[in-house]
Design a protein around this motif. Structure first.
Motif, short mmCIF file in Angstrom:
data_model
loop_
_atom_site.label_atom_id
_atom_site.label_comp_id
_atom_site.label_asym_id
_atom_site.label_seq_id
_atom_site.Cartn_x
_atom_site.Cartn_y
_atom_site.Cartn_z
N ASP A 1 5.67 -2.99 -3.12
CA ASP A 1 4.74 -2.40 -2.16
C ASP A 1 4.56 -3.43 -1.06
OD1 ASP A 1 2.57 -1.50 -0.66
OD2 ASP A 1 1.49 -0.72 -2.40
N ALA A 2 5.17 -3.17 0.09
CA ALA A 2 5.19 -4.16 1.18
C ALA A 2 3.79 -4.49 1.69
CB ALA A 2 6.07 -3.65 2.32
N ARG A 3 2.80 -3.67 1.35
CA ARG A 3 1.43 -3.92 1.81
C ARG A 3 0.71 -4.95 0.95
NH1 ARG A 3 -0.45 2.13 1.08
NH2 ARG A 3 0.47 1.53 -0.91
N GLN A 4 1.22 -5.15 -0.27
CA GLN A 4 0.54 -6.02 -1.23
C GLN A 4 1.18 -7.41 -1.25
OE1 GLN A 4 -2.18 -5.02 -2.85
NE2 GLN A 4 -2.00 -3.04 -1.84
N ARG A 5 0.35 -8.43 -1.03
CA ARG A 5 0.85 -9.80 -0.90
C ARG A 5 1.65 -10.24 -2.13
NH1 ARG A 5 -0.08 -15.42 -1.13
NH2 ARG A 5 0.31 -16.37 0.91
N GLU A 6 1.12 -10.03 -3.32
CA GLU A 6 1.80 -10.51 -4.52
C GLU A 6 3.12 -9.79 -4.74
OE1 GLU A 6 1.23 -13.18 -6.44
OE2 GLU A 6 -0.26 -13.59 -4.90
N ALA B 1 14.91 -4.54 -1.80
CA ALA B 1 13.56 -4.22 -2.27
C ALA B 1 13.22 -2.81 -1.83
CB ALA B 1 12.55 -5.22 -1.70
N VAL B 2 13.02 -1.92 -2.78
CA VAL B 2 12.65 -0.54 -2.47
C VAL B 2 11.15 -0.50 -2.23
CG1 VAL B 2 12.59 1.84 -3.31
CG2 VAL B 2 14.55 0.37 -3.86
N ASN B 3 10.77 -0.17 -1.00
CA ASN B 3 9.35 -0.08 -0.64
C ASN B 3 8.83 1.27 -1.14
OD1 ASN B 3 6.87 -0.60 0.46
ND2 ASN B 3 7.52 -0.46 2.59
N CYS B 4 7.92 1.24 -2.09
CA CYS B 4 7.44 2.46 -2.74
C CYS B 4 6.34 3.12 -1.92
CB CYS B 4 6.96 2.15 -4.16
SG CYS B 4 8.27 1.49 -5.22
N PHE B 5 6.77 3.91 -0.94
CA PHE B 5 5.82 4.63 -0.09
C PHE B 5 5.13 5.73 -0.88
CE2 PHE B 5 8.70 2.85 3.05
CZ PHE B 5 7.86 2.52 4.10
N GLU B 6 3.89 6.02 -0.51
CA GLU B 6 3.18 7.14 -1.13
C GLU B 6 3.91 8.43 -0.76
OE1 GLU B 6 -0.92 7.13 -0.05
OE2 GLU B 6 -1.19 5.03 -0.59
N GLY B 7 4.15 9.26 -1.75
CA GLY B 7 4.82 10.52 -1.52
C GLY B 7 6.33 10.45 -1.58
N ALA B 8 6.88 9.23 -1.64
CA ALA B 8 8.33 9.09 -1.75
C ALA B 8 8.75 9.24 -3.20
CB ALA B 8 8.78 7.73 -1.22
N GLY B 9 9.94 9.78 -3.42
CA GLY B 9 10.44 9.97 -4.77
C GLY B 9 10.64 8.65 -5.49
N ARG B 10 10.37 8.64 -6.79
CA ARG B 10 10.61 7.45 -7.61
C ARG B 10 11.89 7.70 -8.41
NH1 ARG B 10 6.72 6.13 -4.79
NH2 ARG B 10 4.89 4.97 -5.52
N GLY C 1 11.30 1.73 10.49
CA GLY C 1 10.12 2.24 9.82
C GLY C 1 10.06 2.00 8.33
N VAL C 2 10.83 1.02 7.83
CA VAL C 2 10.89 0.82 6.38
C VAL C 2 9.82 -0.14 5.86
CG1 VAL C 2 12.48 -1.16 6.26
CG2 VAL C 2 12.63 0.64 4.54
N GLY C 3 9.13 -0.87 6.76
CA GLY C 3 8.04 -1.73 6.32
C GLY C 3 8.26 -3.21 6.52
N LYS C 4 9.20 -3.58 7.38
CA LYS C 4 9.50 -5.00 7.60
C LYS C 4 8.31 -5.75 8.19
CE LYS C 4 12.96 -3.84 10.22
NZ LYS C 4 12.93 -2.37 10.03
#
Length: 201
Positions: free
Chosen positions: A170-175, A139-148, A27-30
């Motif tokens: 942000d694994a959702r963003q292409r760049e 690469a730390v996937n910066c999920f919404e609500g996750a601690g920074r 569930g990490v965003g692969k």
């Protein structure tokens, strides 16, 4: 006499193709990262989470997840005219790790995606690539609500060697995902150069 431009065209460049693994915990965003950057329709082998799998699939922190990769994800991205990456996303659960050795054959390097809510899920992938001397980037996937957290804190928590690159993404963003892949390639090539210099010394 008529002078003009030569009709000769530069022959097409044969691209170098490199294999990169995208690994990490459940569930990490692969799958998301491969899908975000792939210029072809990504191949996905996702199945719906079942009741039978609930005792072995730890969904704490990713309770909304309803599917899981059972073999691999596959995508392709052209970084330059002469450089193409083939991306292979690995399954996250321990019971599918027997596939990793096959997927890792011929890989230039790997991305280990991490989630600060479940950093311990990254240890297995990090250990795997360290033991096999496969260059990797975290690469730390910066999920919404996750601690920074500061990069230094994450690096210490994961016990990373100083030369291992660590990025926020942000694994959702292409760049953003593309930057991670560029970092993996650069890290792997620098390490290969060092090894050649050491062998020649």
């Amino acid at each position: 006499m008529v002078f003009g431009r030569s009709s000769r065209r530069t022959p097409p460049v044969e691209p170098v193709t490199l294999k990169i693994l995208v690994a990490g915990g459940f569930g990490v965003g692969k799958t998301t990262l491969v899908g975000a950057v792939s210029e072809i329709r990504p191949l996905r082998t996702e199945e719906t989470l079942s009741e039978a799998g609930r005792p072995v699939d730890d969904t704490a922190g990713v309770e909304q997840k309803t599917t899981t990769t059972v073999a691999m994800d596959f995508g392709r991205i052209t970084l330059r005219q002469d450089l193409v990456l083939y991306l292979f996303g690995t399954p996250g659960q321990d019971r599918f790790w027997f596939l990793w050795d096959e997927l890792a054959q011929g890989a230039l390097g790997a991305v280990v995606l991490a989630d600060t809510r479940r950093l311990e899920d990254s240890f297995g992938a990090i250990d795997y690539f360290e033991r096999r001397s496969i260059p990797f980037t975290v690469a730390v996937n910066c999920f919404e609500g996750a601690g920074r957290f500061p990069s230094e804190s994450v690096r210490a928590a994961l016990d990373l060697d100083p030369e291992v690159p660590l990025l926020m993404c942000d694994a959702r963003q292409r760049e953003s995902a593309k930057e991670v892949l560029v970092a993996v390639v650069e890290h792997a090539l620098v390490r290969a150069d060092r090894q050649r210099e050491h062998a020649d010394a």
